[in-house]
Design a protein around this motif. Structure first.
Motif, PDB file in Angstrom:
ATOM      1  N   CYS A 122       0.824  -1.219   0.000  1.00 46.39           N
ATOM      2  CA  CYS A 122       0.000   0.000   0.000  1.00 46.39           C
ATOM      3  C   CYS A 122       0.852   1.261   0.000  1.00 46.39           C
ATOM      4  O   CYS A 122       0.498   2.256  -0.646  1.00 46.39           O
ATOM      5  CB  CYS A 122      -0.942  -0.009   1.201  1.00 46.39           C
ATOM      6  N   MET A 123       1.994   1.240   0.697  1.00 43.31           N
ATOM      7  CA  MET A 123       2.876   2.402   0.676  1.00 43.31           C
ATOM      8  C   MET A 123       3.387   2.682  -0.725  1.00 43.31           C
ATOM      9  O   MET A 123       3.561   3.825  -1.130  1.00 43.31           O
ATOM     10  CB  MET A 123       4.055   2.188   1.626  1.00 43.31           C
ATOM     11  N   VAL A 124       3.609   1.643  -1.491  1.00 42.51           N
ATOM     12  CA  VAL A 124       4.096   1.797  -2.860  1.00 42.51           C
ATOM     13  C   VAL A 124       2.970   2.193  -3.804  1.00 42.51           C
ATOM     14  O   VAL A 124       3.190   2.928  -4.772  1.00 42.51           O
ATOM     15  CB  VAL A 124       4.760   0.483  -3.340  1.00 42.51           C
ATOM     16  N   SER A 125       1.751   1.765  -3.518  1.00 43.29           N
ATOM     17  CA  SER A 125       0.630   1.914  -4.451  1.00 43.29           C
ATOM     18  C   SER A 125      -0.065   3.262  -4.400  1.00 43.29           C
ATOM     19  O   SER A 125      -0.651   3.697  -5.390  1.00 43.29           O
ATOM     20  CB  SER A 125      -0.409   0.814  -4.187  1.00 43.29           C
ATOM     21  N   GLY A 126      -0.054   3.944  -3.252  1.00 39.93           N
ATOM     22  CA  GLY A 126      -0.815   5.177  -3.126  1.00 39.93           C
ATOM     23  C   GLY A 126      -2.236   4.900  -2.667  1.00 39.93           C
ATOM     24  O   GLY A 126      -2.695   3.745  -2.628  1.00 39.93           O
ATOM     25  N   LEU A 127      -2.960   5.960  -2.323  1.00 36.96           N
ATOM     26  CA  LEU A 127      -4.253   5.827  -1.667  1.00 36.96           C
ATOM     27  C   LEU A 127      -5.300   5.110  -2.513  1.00 36.96           C
ATOM     28  O   LEU A 127      -5.900   4.120  -2.074  1.00 36.96           O
ATOM     29  CB  LEU A 127      -4.784   7.202  -1.257  1.00 36.96           C
ATOM     30  N   LYS A 128      -5.547   5.582  -3.706  1.00 36.09           N
ATOM     31  CA  LYS A 128      -6.632   5.035  -4.519  1.00 36.09           C
ATOM     32  C   LYS A 128      -6.430   3.555  -4.804  1.00 36.09           C
ATOM     33  O   LYS A 128      -7.351   2.745  -4.624  1.00 36.09           O
ATOM     34  CB  LYS A 128      -6.758   5.808  -5.837  1.00 36.09           C
ATOM     35  N   LYS A 129      -5.246   3.195  -5.239  1.00 33.19           N
ATOM     36  CA  LYS A 129      -4.968   1.790  -5.542  1.00 33.19           C
ATOM     37  C   LYS A 129      -5.014   0.946  -4.272  1.00 33.19           C
ATOM     38  O   LYS A 129      -5.499  -0.193  -4.289  1.00 33.19           O
ATOM     39  CB  LYS A 129      -3.601   1.670  -6.218  1.00 33.19           C
ATOM     40  N   SER A 130      -4.549   1.481  -3.167  1.00 29.05           N
ATOM     41  CA  SER A 130      -4.558   0.739  -1.908  1.00 29.05           C
ATOM     42  C   SER A 130      -5.975   0.466  -1.428  1.00 29.05           C
ATOM     43  O   SER A 130      -6.262  -0.601  -0.865  1.00 29.05           O
ATOM     44  CB  SER A 130      -3.777   1.506  -0.837  1.00 29.05           C
ATOM     45  N   GLN A 131      -6.859   1.423  -1.632  1.00 29.92           N
ATOM     46  CA  GLN A 131      -8.263   1.206  -1.280  1.00 29.92           C
ATOM     47  C   GLN A 131      -8.833   0.028  -2.066  1.00 29.92           C
ATOM     48  O   GLN A 131      -9.595  -0.786  -1.534  1.00 29.92           O
ATOM     49  CB  GLN A 131      -9.070   2.479  -1.540  1.00 29.92           C
ATOM     50  N   GLU A 132      -8.449  -0.065  -3.327  1.00 32.50           N
ATOM     51  CA  GLU A 132      -8.902  -1.180  -4.154  1.00 32.50           C
ATOM     52  C   GLU A 132      -8.314  -2.502  -3.669  1.00 32.50           C
ATOM     53  O   GLU A 132      -9.001  -3.526  -3.620  1.00 32.50           O
ATOM     54  CB  GLU A 132      -8.506  -0.943  -5.611  1.00 32.50           C
ATOM     55  N   ILE A 133      -7.045  -2.469  -3.297  1.00 33.57           N
ATOM     56  CA  ILE A 133      -6.374  -3.694  -2.855  1.00 33.57           C
ATOM     57  C   ILE A 133      -7.047  -4.269  -1.613  1.00 33.57           C
ATOM     58  O   ILE A 133      -7.381  -5.458  -1.562  1.00 33.57           O
ATOM     59  CB  ILE A 133      -4.879  -3.431  -2.582  1.00 33.57           C
ATOM     60  N   VAL A 134      -7.243  -3.432  -0.581  1.00 36.04           N
ATOM     61  CA  VAL A 134      -7.805  -3.953   0.668  1.00 36.04           C
ATOM     62  C   VAL A 134      -9.245  -4.421   0.477  1.00 36.04           C
ATOM     63  O   VAL A 134      -9.695  -5.389   1.113  1.00 36.04           O
ATOM     64  CB  VAL A 134      -7.710  -2.915   1.807  1.00 36.04           C
ATOM     65  N   LYS A 135      -9.973  -3.755  -0.423  1.00 36.36           N
ATOM     66  CA  LYS A 135     -11.337  -4.181  -0.706  1.00 36.36           C
ATOM     67  C   LYS A 135     -11.354  -5.535  -1.413  1.00 36.36           C
ATOM     68  O   LYS A 135     -12.120  -6.436  -1.034  1.00 36.36           O
ATOM     69  CB  LYS A 135     -12.053  -3.135  -1.563  1.00 36.36           C
ATOM     70  N   ASN A 136     -10.502  -5.683  -2.408  1.00 42.86           N
ATOM     71  CA  ASN A 136     -10.481  -6.919  -3.195  1.00 42.86           C
ATOM     72  C   ASN A 136      -9.974  -8.110  -2.393  1.00 42.86           C
ATOM     73  O   ASN A 136     -10.443  -9.235  -2.562  1.00 42.86           O
ATOM     74  CB  ASN A 136      -9.622  -6.730  -4.444  1.00 42.86           C
ATOM     75  N   VAL A 137      -9.007  -7.855  -1.515  1.00 47.27           N
ATOM     76  CA  VAL A 137      -8.418  -8.948  -0.742  1.00 47.27           C
ATOM     77  C   VAL A 137      -9.242  -9.258   0.505  1.00 47.27           C
ATOM     78  O   VAL A 137      -9.210 -10.373   1.017  1.00 47.27           O
ATOM     79  CB  VAL A 137      -6.961  -8.614  -0.365  1.00 47.27           C
ATOM     80  N   GLY A 138      -9.994  -8.269   1.001  1.00 46.15           N
ATOM     81  CA  GLY A 138     -10.792  -8.456   2.208  1.00 46.15           C
ATOM     82  C   GLY A 138     -10.023  -8.155   3.481  1.00 46.15           C
ATOM     83  O   GLY A 138     -10.134  -8.859   4.483  1.00 46.15           O
ATOM     84  N   LEU A 139      -9.242  -7.061   3.445  1.00 45.66           N
ATOM     85  CA  LEU A 139      -8.463  -6.639   4.592  1.00 45.66           C
ATOM     86  C   LEU A 139      -9.064  -5.389   5.206  1.00 45.66           C
ATOM     87  O   LEU A 139      -9.827  -4.671   4.564  1.00 45.66           O
ATOM     88  CB  LEU A 139      -7.020  -6.332   4.166  1.00 45.66           C
TER      89      LEU A 139
END
Length: 332
Positions: free
Chosen positions: A286-303
């Motif tokens: 998430c630190m590498v991805s930035g806010l918008k992409k990180s929001q997508e990551i945690v949503k998709n993974v279920g974190l």
């Protein structure tokens, strides 16, 4: 020393020795070039020797600071036989790489070393020619495990477990505690932690530091406090682990796509997960991805996540967190 970006402070617990507080015991020590702190409820007050032995076993697999560890042998050669801890780390790393579109990648070893954040020699001059020469060795497609052997596409491929192994170490000790029948505990290694059960009849209080330069003492100035149980927590940020050379700031969060430090609008990323190996790795992603992409990551993974970020327009500090975290916050 492993990344110093994980600065989660457990409220009200100071670890200086092994001592009994009611039915709870505290132990502390060193591992992987950093420290560990643990508190647990049980009938056995002297688990430190066993914990240290287990962490030594872990280091002999995944510590790049141990010259004869499995990961060090992998970095020194090719077609190296690997153990179960290494395979667990590798498989989780591949999973996180996939779900983060490559923002997390353990093959950044050559880059980490060049910038001076790893086990190898720091380069005296960092320029585009150097980065381009190192990027050819970065990518999870350049490594694979076959018949319990790590195969590298090129001998110059180097692995770094800095962003995942301490979380895995937490899980390793948690499994030991559970085998001992310990139902209430907190395990912290290098800032990553896992908690189970209760402390004094309440959920464990976990503080997240405010992410600004100069906030160098964990717990000194907190962004928020969370009440958590039966979860693992890891935080990554660039506000402590960096250096300045020739007027340029270099952070430890390296973007595997570009080869350069990732300065995104996220200032600190806290991930809450069922296991600490996941929390650790995804916090870095998430630190590498930035806010918008990180929001997508945690949503998709279920974190679950708690992000402190800088507003792109105003530059003000703001926070974003998942719905479940709202119920964990006990103090802002």
């Amino acid at each position: 020393m492993k990344k110093l970006s994980l600065f989660i402070f457990v409220i009200g617990i100071a670890f200086f020795s092994c001592q009994k507080t009611g039915e709870f015991y505290k132990i502390a020590g060193e591992t992987q070039g950093t420290t560990y702190h643990m508190i647990y409820e049980g009938e056995r007050p002297k688990l430190k020797k066993e914990v240290d032995s287990l962490l030594q076993i872990f280091d002999l697999s995944l510590s790049t600071y141990e010259p004869y560890s499995t990961i060090s042998k992998v970095n020194q050669g090719n077609n190296v036989e690997v153990d179960s801890l290494f395979i667990q780390m590798f498989n989780k790393a591949a999973e996180v790489t996939k779900h983060s579109d490559g923002a997390f990648d353990i093959t950044v070893g050559p880059l980490i070393n060049a910038y001076g954040f790893g086990y190898g020699k720091q380069e005296t001059k960092i320029d585009s020619a150097l980065i381009d020469s190192l990027l050819q060795y970065v990518g999870m497609n350049k490594v694979k495990i076959e018949n319990n052997h790590l195969i590298k596409e090129n001998d110059n491929v180097q692995l770094s477990g800095n962003a995942i192994s301490q979380g895995q170490a937490v899980d390793f000790i948690a499994a030991f505690f559970q085998k001992q029948g310990i139902e209430n505990y907190m395990i912290e290694v290098g800032g990553e932690l896992a908690v189970k059960g209760l402390k004094d009849g309440k959920k464990w209080r976990v503080g997240i530091d405010k992410p600004y330069e100069g906030n160098d003492i964990a717990g000194q100035d907190l962004q928020t406090i969370l009440a958590i149980t039966d979860k693992a927590v890891a935080t990554s940020g660039n506000y402590r682990k960096f250096y300045v050379r020739d007027g340029k700031k270099y952070s430890h969060s390296i973007d595997p796509h570009t080869g350069y430090p990732a300065f995104q609008n996220i200032l600190s990323a806290t991930i809450i997960a069922d296991d600490c190996i996941s929390a650790d790795a995804y916090a870095t992603a998430c630190m590498v991805s930035g806010l918008k992409k990180s929001q997508e990551i945690v949503k998709n993974v279920g974190l679950d996540a708690y992000f402190v970020y800088s507003d792109d327009e105003t530059g003000e500090y703001k926070v974003w967190y998942t719905d479940a975290v709202k119920n964990m916050i006990v103090e802002n």
